[in-house]
Write an enzyme that holds these catalytic residues in place. Structure first.
Site: not given
Ligand code: AMP
Length: 113
Positions: A30, A86, A92-94, A99, A101
């Protein structure tokens, strides 16, 4: 098909510290790590989120988790680690490319924010 920066990382159009790759997925560090070890495991299939997956994607989802587990083992995260997905706005997925984490190297808190 939704184009995101993760699609560009898969195509090597954006640089990333790639830790692992196979036919189905890619794992890379990340860019804004939240722990000493913070990787993202992504499918090459551009699923926008976990909510967009279906029963047919179960083998792929299992593979992503297995790859995360294998990376954690290879990185010697013997004290443990955390996997996070997320999903959506409230999750809170951006980045709209599914994906996982993989966070490790420090003690995690609960509940998450
Ligand atoms: P999420 O908020 O769950 O959608 O996670 C997206 C993650 O992608 C965040 O932890 C970001 O720091 C990370 N990220 C964004 N751009 C990049 C990039 N170019 N390379 C690696 N990670 C990235």
């Amino acid at each position: 098909m939704i184009e995101t920066l993760f699609t560009k990382i898969i195509r090597r159009e954006i640089p990333a510290r790639i830790e692992y790759e196979d036919d189905l997925c890619l794992a890379f560090h990340d860019v804004a790590p939240q722990a000493p070890i913070h990787l993202l495991v992504i499918p090459k299939l551009p699923l926008p989120s976990l909510a967009a997956a279906g029963p047919n994607d179960a083998p792929l989802l299992g593979h992503l988790v297995d790859v995360a587990r294998t990376i954690a083992t290879n990185l010697n995260l013997k004290q443990g680690y955390r996997l996070v997905i997320n999903c959506g706005i409230d999750g809170g997925q951006s980045v709209d490319h599914l994906h996982i984490h993989l966070l490790g190297g420090r003690s995690m808190q609960w509940p998450p924010g």
